[in-house]
Design a protein around this motif. Structure first.
Motif, PDB file in Angstrom:
ATOM      1  N   THR A   1       0.781  -1.235  -0.118  1.00 49.50           N
ATOM      2  CA  THR A   1       0.112  -0.041  -0.064  1.00 49.50           C
ATOM      3  C   THR A   1       0.756   1.262  -0.034  1.00 49.50           C
ATOM      4  OG1 THR A   1      -0.110   0.406   2.303  1.00 49.50           O
ATOM      5  CG2 THR A   1      -1.825  -1.064   1.410  1.00 49.50           C
ATOM      6  N   GLY A   2       2.191   1.244   0.291  1.00 52.16           N
ATOM      7  CA  GLY A   2       2.868   2.256   0.274  1.00 52.16           C
ATOM      8  C   GLY A   2       2.984   3.057   1.684  1.00 52.16           C
ATOM      9  N   THR A   3       2.340   2.395   2.576  1.00 51.57           N
ATOM     10  CA  THR A   3       2.397   2.823   4.025  1.00 51.57           C
ATOM     11  C   THR A   3       3.557   3.028   4.513  1.00 51.57           C
ATOM     12  OG1 THR A   3       0.020   2.029   4.404  1.00 51.57           O
ATOM     13  CG2 THR A   3       1.132   2.563   6.462  1.00 51.57           C
ATOM     14  N   THR A   4       4.145   4.010   5.424  1.00 53.99           N
ATOM     15  CA  THR A   4       5.345   4.080   5.936  1.00 53.99           C
ATOM     16  C   THR A   4       5.421   3.377   7.160  1.00 53.99           C
ATOM     17  OG1 THR A   4       5.139   6.119   6.795  1.00 53.99           O
ATOM     18  CG2 THR A   4       5.856   6.056   4.527  1.00 53.99           C
ATOM     19  N   ILE A   5       6.510   3.207   7.733  1.00 53.61           N
ATOM     20  CA  ILE A   5       6.820   2.638   9.207  1.00 53.61           C
ATOM     21  C   ILE A   5       6.447   3.918  10.331  1.00 53.61           C
ATOM     22  CG2 ILE A   5       9.292   3.143   9.403  1.00 53.61           C
ATOM     23  CD1 ILE A   5       7.424  -0.187  10.585  1.00 53.61           C
ATOM     24  N   GLU A   6       6.631   5.004   9.646  1.00 56.22           N
ATOM     25  CA  GLU A   6       6.364   6.115  10.535  1.00 56.22           C
ATOM     26  C   GLU A   6       4.799   6.144  10.749  1.00 56.22           C
ATOM     27  OE1 GLU A   6       8.367   6.470   7.982  1.00 56.22           O
ATOM     28  OE2 GLU A   6      10.377   6.752   9.021  1.00 56.22           O
ATOM     29  N   GLN A   7       3.951   5.991   9.746  1.00 55.04           N
ATOM     30  CA  GLN A   7       2.507   6.091   9.766  1.00 55.04           C
ATOM     31  C   GLN A   7       2.174   4.676  10.655  1.00 55.04           C
ATOM     32  OE1 GLN A   7       1.641   5.937   5.503  1.00 55.04           O
ATOM     33  NE2 GLN A   7       1.428   8.052   5.526  1.00 55.04           N
ATOM     34  N   VAL A   8       2.809   3.606  10.707  1.00 57.57           N
ATOM     35  CA  VAL A   8       2.390   2.606  11.444  1.00 57.57           C
ATOM     36  C   VAL A   8       2.733   2.862  13.014  1.00 57.57           C
ATOM     37  CG1 VAL A   8       2.988   0.131  12.075  1.00 57.57           C
ATOM     38  CG2 VAL A   8       2.888   0.836   9.540  1.00 57.57           C
ATOM     39  N   ALA A   9       3.928   3.589  13.260  1.00 55.08           N
ATOM     40  CA  ALA A   9       4.370   4.118  14.489  1.00 55.08           C
ATOM     41  C   ALA A   9       3.224   5.130  15.095  1.00 55.08           C
ATOM     42  CB  ALA A   9       5.712   4.588  14.353  1.00 55.08           C
TER      43      ALA A   9
ATOM     44  N   PRO B   1      -0.621  -1.985  15.593  1.00 53.69           N
ATOM     45  CA  PRO B   1      -0.923  -1.194  14.629  1.00 53.69           C
ATOM     46  C   PRO B   1      -1.434  -0.969  13.350  1.00 53.69           C
ATOM     47  CG  PRO B   1       1.714  -1.126  15.365  1.00 53.69           C
ATOM     48  CD  PRO B   1       0.892  -2.131  16.073  1.00 53.69           C
ATOM     49  N   ALA B   2      -0.514  -1.959  12.579  1.00 53.76           N
ATOM     50  CA  ALA B   2      -0.962  -2.242  11.022  1.00 53.76           C
ATOM     51  C   ALA B   2      -2.477  -2.680  11.128  1.00 53.76           C
ATOM     52  CB  ALA B   2      -0.101  -2.893  10.274  1.00 53.76           C
ATOM     53  N   LEU B   3      -2.739  -3.685  11.940  1.00 53.68           N
ATOM     54  CA  LEU B   3      -4.124  -4.442  11.856  1.00 53.68           C
ATOM     55  C   LEU B   3      -4.956  -3.038  12.247  1.00 53.68           C
ATOM     56  CD1 LEU B   3      -4.475  -7.346  11.177  1.00 53.68           C
ATOM     57  CD2 LEU B   3      -2.432  -6.716  12.203  1.00 53.68           C
ATOM     58  N   GLN B   4      -4.705  -2.115  13.057  1.00 56.60           N
ATOM     59  CA  GLN B   4      -5.835  -1.024  13.045  1.00 56.60           C
ATOM     60  C   GLN B   4      -5.967  -0.435  11.923  1.00 56.60           C
ATOM     61  OE1 GLN B   4      -5.744   2.190  16.001  1.00 56.60           O
ATOM     62  NE2 GLN B   4      -5.464   0.719  17.809  1.00 56.60           N
ATOM     63  N   LEU B   5      -4.897  -0.209  11.268  1.00 55.95           N
ATOM     64  CA  LEU B   5      -4.762   0.566   9.883  1.00 55.95           C
ATOM     65  C   LEU B   5      -5.798  -0.182   8.766  1.00 55.95           C
ATOM     66  CD1 LEU B   5      -1.136   1.782   9.393  1.00 55.95           C
ATOM     67  CD2 LEU B   5      -3.514   3.126  10.349  1.00 55.95           C
ATOM     68  N   ILE B   6      -5.742  -1.656   9.049  1.00 54.29           N
ATOM     69  CA  ILE B   6      -6.381  -2.308   7.997  1.00 54.29           C
ATOM     70  C   ILE B   6      -7.778  -2.418   8.251  1.00 54.29           C
ATOM     71  CG2 ILE B   6      -6.663  -4.767   7.423  1.00 54.29           C
ATOM     72  CD1 ILE B   6      -3.741  -5.189   7.695  1.00 54.29           C
ATOM     73  N   VAL B   7      -8.335  -2.444   9.518  1.00 58.89           N
ATOM     74  CA  VAL B   7      -9.702  -2.368   9.878  1.00 58.89           C
ATOM     75  C   VAL B   7     -10.185  -0.775   9.285  1.00 58.89           C
ATOM     76  CG1 VAL B   7     -11.422  -2.559  11.887  1.00 58.89           C
ATOM     77  CG2 VAL B   7      -9.284  -3.821  11.527  1.00 58.89           C
ATOM     78  N   MET B   8      -9.170   0.120   9.837  1.00 62.66           N
ATOM     79  CA  MET B   8      -9.755   1.734   9.479  1.00 62.66           C
ATOM     80  C   MET B   8     -10.212   1.828   8.080  1.00 62.66           C
ATOM     81  SD  MET B   8      -7.566   3.644  11.870  1.00 62.66           S
ATOM     82  CE  MET B   8      -7.781   5.263  11.016  1.00 62.66           C
ATOM     83  N   ASP B   9      -9.298   0.796   7.025  1.00 64.66           N
ATOM     84  CA  ASP B   9      -9.584   0.904   5.678  1.00 64.66           C
ATOM     85  C   ASP B   9     -10.971   0.541   5.307  1.00 64.66           C
ATOM     86  OD1 ASP B   9      -7.127   1.674   4.968  1.00 64.66           O
ATOM     87  OD2 ASP B   9      -6.311  -0.240   4.405  1.00 64.66           O
TER      88      ASP B   9
ATOM     89  N   GLY C   1     -14.618   3.346   5.856  1.00 67.86           N
ATOM     90  CA  GLY C   1     -15.611   4.444   4.987  1.00 67.86           C
ATOM     91  C   GLY C   1     -15.170   5.762   5.391  1.00 67.86           C
ATOM     92  N   ILE C   2     -14.061   6.123   6.127  1.00 65.98           N
ATOM     93  CA  ILE C   2     -13.694   7.284   6.594  1.00 65.98           C
ATOM     94  C   ILE C   2     -12.271   7.722   5.659  1.00 65.98           C
ATOM     95  CG2 ILE C   2     -14.785   7.313   8.787  1.00 65.98           C
ATOM     96  CD1 ILE C   2     -11.918   6.653  10.088  1.00 65.98           C
ATOM     97  N   CYS C   3     -11.749   6.975   4.886  1.00 70.94           N
ATOM     98  CA  CYS C   3     -10.681   7.625   4.140  1.00 70.94           C
ATOM     99  C   CYS C   3     -10.583   6.318   2.969  1.00 70.94           C
ATOM    100  CB  CYS C   3      -9.437   7.347   4.841  1.00 70.94           C
ATOM    101  SG  CYS C   3      -8.780   5.864   5.498  1.00 70.94           S
ATOM    102  N   GLU C   4      -9.858   6.545   2.017  1.00 69.88           N
ATOM    103  CA  GLU C   4      -9.609   5.482   0.894  1.00 69.88           C
ATOM    104  C   GLU C   4      -8.762   4.573   1.443  1.00 69.88           C
ATOM    105  OE1 GLU C   4      -9.717   5.811  -2.737  1.00 69.88           O
ATOM    106  OE2 GLU C   4     -11.433   6.978  -2.169  1.00 69.88           O
ATOM    107  N   PRO C   5      -9.254   3.231   0.974  1.00 77.83           N
ATOM    108  CA  PRO C   5      -8.461   2.136   1.569  1.00 77.83           C
ATOM    109  C   PRO C   5      -7.030   2.155   1.275  1.00 77.83           C
ATOM    110  CG  PRO C   5     -10.552   1.460   0.491  1.00 77.83           C
ATOM    111  CD  PRO C   5     -10.570   2.821   0.206  1.00 77.83           C
TER     112      PRO C   5
ATOM    113  N   ALA D   1      -1.947   7.571   6.551  1.00 77.98           N
ATOM    114  CA  ALA D   1      -1.814   8.992   6.342  1.00 77.98           C
ATOM    115  C   ALA D   1      -2.839   9.749   7.447  1.00 77.98           C
ATOM    116  CB  ALA D   1      -2.124   9.469   5.002  1.00 77.98           C
ATOM    117  N   LEU D   2      -3.991   9.096   7.444  1.00 73.69           N
ATOM    118  CA  LEU D   2      -5.035   9.687   8.462  1.00 73.69           C
ATOM    119  C   LEU D   2      -4.632   9.890   9.949  1.00 73.69           C
ATOM    120  CD1 LEU D   2      -8.138  10.758   8.439  1.00 73.69           C
ATOM    121  CD2 LEU D   2      -8.894   8.338   8.950  1.00 73.69           C
ATOM    122  N   VAL D   3      -4.248   8.726  10.295  1.00 69.94           N
ATOM    123  CA  VAL D   3      -3.373   8.586  11.711  1.00 69.94           C
ATOM    124  C   VAL D   3      -2.397   9.596  11.913  1.00 69.94           C
ATOM    125  CG1 VAL D   3      -2.632   7.271  13.683  1.00 69.94           C
ATOM    126  CG2 VAL D   3      -4.340   6.208  11.983  1.00 69.94           C
ATOM    127  N   GLU D   4      -1.512   9.663  10.944  1.00 67.85           N
ATOM    128  CA  GLU D   4      -0.136  10.417  10.861  1.00 67.85           C
ATOM    129  C   GLU D   4      -0.808  12.123  11.164  1.00 67.85           C
ATOM    130  OE1 GLU D   4       2.155  10.294   7.509  1.00 67.85           O
ATOM    131  OE2 GLU D   4       3.852  10.052   8.853  1.00 67.85           O
TER     132      GLU D   4
END
Ligand SMILES: [Zn+2]
Lengths: 400, 150
Positions: free
Chosen positions: A165-173, A299-307, A310-314, A319-322
């Motif tokens: 997805t191009g998600t960065t480790i900083e975003q995961v953190a 943390p990444a599993l939270q991002l996956i569920v957030m995808d 319906g609050i941001c592009e999957p 980026a939303l958390v960051e």
């Protein structure tokens, strides 16, 4: 289930953390009484007691056996109790417990059910914990012989999610940072004293690449409880019942290699129809939610569920958390108790604690973490090797 | 830890038993896989009725529930889908192996497997890299298929 047929009217919780002197029994009895008092009912109104199965039991005084054989109603003096049972679906237990309760309420056998979870991990050695959590998320025949661990499972999902997805480790953190900010507002959270930063998360000890120590949850002692009833009774006895407005579920796999969604970048998207179904049943949409309670455990599993929400592009949840929008004061409050990462990992209780926090928020009892004017929220849970996902819409009113 | 060059066994005074690595305990339906692995062959359970390949295998086909099946010879080729490197907090028997690589390996035959990537610098790991199977005889009875760069 009809929309708003059932409601939660009270909750109880103990501080989460390192409490080796506090047995599971003490925790269970404490949170049970707290929930009954918070609900404002008499203990003898409890017609059924449903316990969450806990994990890694002490063989000399087995909590699960005691609870299966009816210890809790006796110990708390629930003289009107007619039914006891125990259930579990690992991390998804908050959902399977609640569905069990709905079945009991629907049967008409009673109109008031108490749900209790208690866990103590701190009396086990780190190696016992490491051993248990290597088999909890992994297959003993096909994965554990390779040195697989829960952290490694989450790590490879994280690695793949980032790569595709191009998600960065900083975003995961930044998920860990946001969780900590919420936990700082929670008196019962395990880690509520010190803020953390992305730099601190990334510079902590490497555990399972790409996951550092701060990205791995810590096992904790804790427990919580809630009282659930029919909407009819809730309206009579409670100023602010929290109604169950809609829910939806899906199951994927036991072993991660057989996941229905083989593309890690699309794992969240594959859950999106489930979230949509829950919203639709409630007659609401993602934009109507005041809070998004996500059970990721990593943390990444939270991002996956957030995808899926319906609050941001999957694929763009990182980026939303960051951006800070999921932190306290943000537009999309996510996981207001800090979850496994900062509230503490109590085994089957992580999701139950999140459900309890959801109820507190909608009852206006969330203290410093209170999201002002919260009316509706989506609550999520899942268990095992990310085997399933459940979305529930809760509200302190029934929308027309 | 590995870089200290002191075995966790000596450091903590662990018994031989505590240092035993967990091994697969084959089931009635997985035994042929492990029998083949012992002969350094990678095989997969294919349904004779619908052609579905199940890995891990189960008692009967998970697509159509038929019993009839054959064990087919896999090509031994794979690609690295995603990976993790365990650096800390593993069960004692794996402690001295750290850092070691766990991966999801995609087989051209369809299934995905969890395994170790061996004979590869950690820095050279890359999603999508081509792999080939190698066999690690971990005990007299059990051989674990692992993967190395092709
Ligand atoms: Zn078949």
């Amino acid at each position: 289930m009809d929309r708003g047929e059932f409601a939660i009217i009270g909750t109880g919780e103990v501080p989460c953390g390192n409490y080796p002197e506090r047995s599971e029994f003490e925790t269970a009895y404490t949170v049970a009484r707290a929930a009954i008092r918070d609900a404002g009912i008499d203990k003898d109104e409890i017609g059924a007691v449903v316990c969450a199965q806990h994990i890694m039991s002490n063989p000399n005084n087995d909590y699960n056996t005691e609870m299966v054989f009816g210890r809790l109603p006796e110990a708390i003096g629930a003289k009107g109790c007619r039914i006891t049972c125990m259930t579990s679906s690992g991390g998804a237990s908050s959902f399977s417990l609640r569905k069990t309760v709905e079945g009991i309420l629907h049967s008409g056998e009673t109109d008031t059910v108490l749900v209790v979870h208690a866990q103590r991990f701190s009396t086990f050695t780190p190696n016992e914990q490491a051993k248990y959590f290597s088999i909890a998320g992994s297959d003993v025949e096909w994965e554990v012989p390779y040195g697989m661990t829960y952290n490694a499972l989450a790590a490879m999902v994280t690695q793949g999610y980032m790569a595709y997805t191009g998600t960065t480790i900083e975003q995961v953190a930044s998920v860990c940072v946001a969780c900590r900010k919420w936990a700082m507002l929670q008196p019962n959270a395990m880690f509520n004293k010190k803020e953390i930063t992305v730099e601190k998360v990334l510079s902590s000890r490497m555990v399972a690449y790409p996951l550092t120590a701060f990205m791995c949850n810590v096992l904790a002692d804790g427990g919580s409880a809630f009282v659930m009833t029919t909407a009819e009774k809730a309206k009579k006895v409670c100023d602010r019942p929290v109604y169950i407005l809609g829910d939806a579920s899906s199951y994927s796999h036991r072993t991660i290699t057989r996941s229905k969604s083989r593309d890690l970048a699309k794992m969240g998207e594959s859950m999106a129809p489930v979230a949509r179904e829950a919203y639709e049943k409630a007659g609401l949409g993602p934009e109507d939610m005041d809070i998004y309670q996500v059970y990721g455990s990593y943390p990444a599993l939270q991002l996956i569920v957030m995808d899926a929400l319906g609050i941001c592009e999957p694929g763009r949840s990182g980026a939303l958390v960051e951006s800070g929008e999921t932190s306290p004061g943000g537009k999309y409050p996510v996981t207001t108790n800090g979850e496994a990462l900062s509230f503490g990992h109590t085994g089957t209780g992580v999701g139950i604690a999140l459900l309890v926090e959801s109820v507190r928020q909608l009852q206006g009892k969330a203290g410093k973490a209170q999201v002002e004017g919260a009316r509706f929220l989506v609550e999520n849970t899942g268990g095992g090797a990310f085997m399933d996902c459940h979305f529930t819409i809760l509200g302190n009113e029934i929308p027309h | 830890m590995s870089e200290q060059n002191v075995s966790i066994k000596d450091l903590l005074g662990l018994s031989d038993e505590e240092m035993l690595k967990p091994l697969p305990i084959p089931t009635k339906w997985s035994q042929p896989f492990w029998d083949a692995a012992k002969e350094h062959r990678l095989v997969l359970k294919k349904c004779s009725t619908c052609g579905n390949i199940d890995h891990p295998p189960y008692l009967y086909c998970t697509a159509c529930q038929a019993d009839e099946h054959e064990w087919i010879e896999a090509s031994g080729k794979g690609t690295l889908y995603a990976y993790a490197v365990n650096h800390f907090g593993v069960p004692f028997p794996f402690w001295d192996d750290m850092p070691y690589v766990l991966a999801m390996v995609d087989l051209p035959e369809g299934p995905r497997m969890i395994s170790n990537i061996v004979e590869c610098d950690i820095e050279k790991l890359a999603n999508g890299m081509e792999l080939e199977v190698v066999f690690d005889d971990v005990s007299g009875e059990i051989t674990l298929p692992k993967w190395k760069p092709a």
